[in-house]
Design an enzyme around this catalytic site. Structure first.
Site, PDB file in Angstrom:
ATOM      1  N   GLY A  41      33.765  59.489  67.513  1.00 47.51           N
ATOM      2  CA  GLY A  41      32.991  60.008  66.391  1.00 47.51           C
ATOM      3  C   GLY A  41      32.190  58.855  65.808  1.00 47.51           C
ATOM      4  CE  LYS A  42      25.701  57.958  65.803  1.00 47.62           C
ATOM      5  NZ  LYS A  42      25.738  57.159  67.035  1.00 47.62           N
ATOM      6  CG  ASN A  45      32.979  55.481  67.789  1.00 44.54           C
ATOM      7  OD1 ASN A  45      34.193  55.506  67.967  1.00 44.54           O
ATOM      8  ND2 ASN A  45      32.136  56.155  68.538  1.00 44.54           N
ATOM      9  CG  ASN A 184      18.286  57.397  70.029  1.00 48.26           C
ATOM     10  OD1 ASN A 184      17.438  58.200  69.623  1.00 48.26           O
ATOM     11  ND2 ASN A 184      19.463  57.800  70.506  1.00 48.26           N
ATOM     12  CG  LEU A 213      13.399  50.562  72.527  1.00 48.25           C
ATOM     13  CD1 LEU A 213      12.260  49.637  72.900  1.00 48.25           C
ATOM     14  CD2 LEU A 213      12.938  52.009  72.487  1.00 48.25           C
ATOM     15  N   GLY A 214      18.167  50.810  73.892  1.00 46.41           N
ATOM     16  CA  GLY A 214      19.222  50.611  74.880  1.00 46.41           C
ATOM     17  C   GLY A 214      19.068  49.281  75.598  1.00 46.41           C
ATOM     18  CB  ALA A 242      30.771  53.288  71.252  1.00 43.98           C
ATOM     19  CB  ALA A 243      25.717  50.714  73.109  1.00 44.75           C
ATOM     20  N   GLY A 244      25.324  52.148  70.324  1.00 49.87           N
ATOM     21  CA  GLY A 244      24.579  52.303  69.084  1.00 49.87           C
ATOM     22  C   GLY A 244      25.453  52.141  67.862  1.00 49.87           C
ATOM     23  CG  ASP A 245      28.631  54.717  67.169  1.00 46.41           C
ATOM     24  OD1 ASP A 245      27.675  55.180  66.527  1.00 46.41           O
ATOM     25  OD2 ASP A 245      29.373  55.417  67.891  1.00 46.41           O
ATOM     26  N   GLY A 280      34.556  53.930  77.341  1.00 45.40           N
ATOM     27  CA  GLY A 280      35.126  54.560  76.158  1.00 45.40           C
ATOM     28  C   GLY A 280      34.337  54.224  74.918  1.00 45.40           C
TER      29      GLY A 280
END
Length: 299
Positions: A41-42, A45, A184, A213-214, A242-245, A280
């Site tokens: 969950g954002k 996380n 994003n 932009l990942g 979960a990279a953005g989190d 994960g």
């Protein structure tokens, strides 16, 4: 240095994660490789990520009265996050069905469960928001709840970072109270009709913004200055879930610690890169030492 107090208001989900060589197309069945069940969950996380990045973190949200809820609380608490205000709602917890391909791409379906019942903040929850150095919010819970928390933070002089994900219609008063917007490319397109070709379009929504932009990095924009491109830190990606989190939480921590904002974005980019090296959501969120190591390597 005194710890930054970060309060995260948002969602908590149990992530059911399956891996396969490629993601299935509509109507297609694909034989998978592995399965794990991971708290996510954002909101949860980002609270865990903030704690691991060095903040004193608290999480405001709702979990169900089911077994998933018990596990969610235990895992969030074990990460060093204050769960004293975490609500328990009768019924099911939020669940995310996550599919991850061999190259790290993912597709996610979320059912909100208890998150949908997280409404009308209590005085204790509002007090936590007012006492924070930085409030972090997303849009996986009712927008009215996010708005209430953000307006309370603004009135108290608490900095507000809004990760506007998933993209939803939000009231003007919410955006007007945001100090930093993180989106994003898909979310930027939804809010402004422009993507990476015009990151400064986000400044119509907030005084500062980051367009992530990942693996291609990020743009940082601020009113009155030129847009700045921040390259990604190169790593072998396993799962980008979960990279953005990790990025959003690290940005909030660094900003709360008093770092220059561009420096904070660069440190956050290292956090996002550290996260994608493991499978994960919450289990992949990096510790501060990992972020520092990657940040030093990229300097």
């Amino acid at each position: 240095m005194q710890q930054t107090r970060v309060v995260v208001v948002g969602s908590a989900n149990m992530d059911l994660v399956a891996t396969a060589s490629a993601l299935p197309r509509p109507g297609e069945t694909v034989l998978g490789d592995d399965f794990v069940m991971v708290p996510g969950g954002k909101g949860a996380n980002q609270a865990i990520a903030a704690a691991r990045a060095g903040a004193s973190a608290a999480f405001l949200g709702a979990i169900g009265s089911d077994a998933f809820g018990v596990t969610l609380r235990a895992r969030i608490n074990a990460a060093g996050v204050d769960t004293g205000q975490l609500r328990v709602v009768y019924g099911t917890s939020g669940v995310a069905l996550v599919m991850v391909s061999a190259d790290g791409e993912n597709a996610i379906l979320v059912t909100p469960g208890a998150n949908a019942a997280f409404t009308e903040l209590t005085e204790g929850e509002l007090a936590a928001v007012r006492e924070a150095d930085v409030l972090v919010a997303q849009l996986e819970i009712p927008v009215a709840t996010v708005t209430e928390a953000v307006l309370a933070a603004r009135a108290a002089g608490t900095r507000v970072v809004l990760n506007a994900a998933p993209a939803r219609q939000v009231p003007d008063e919410l955006l007007a109270a945001v100090d930093m917007l993180v989106v994003n490319e898909n979310e930027a397109q939804a809010f402004t009709g422009r993507g990476r070709d015009d990151p400064s379009a986000l400044l119509a929504l907030a005084p500062r913004a980051v367009l992530t932009l990942g693996a291609e990095g990020a743009w940082y924009v601020e009113r009155g200055t030129e847009a700045v491109y921040v390259p990604a830190v190169r790593v072998d990606a396993v799962d980008s879930t979960a990279a953005g989190d990790a990025f959003t939480a690290a940005l909030a921590v660094a900003w709360g610690e008093g770092r220059d904002l561009l420096a904070a974005v660069r440190w956050a980019a290292a956090a996002g890169a550290a996260c994608v090296r493991r499978l994960g959501a919450s289990v992949a969120l990096p510790q501060r030492a990992e972020i520092d190591e990657l940040h030093a390597r990229s300097a």
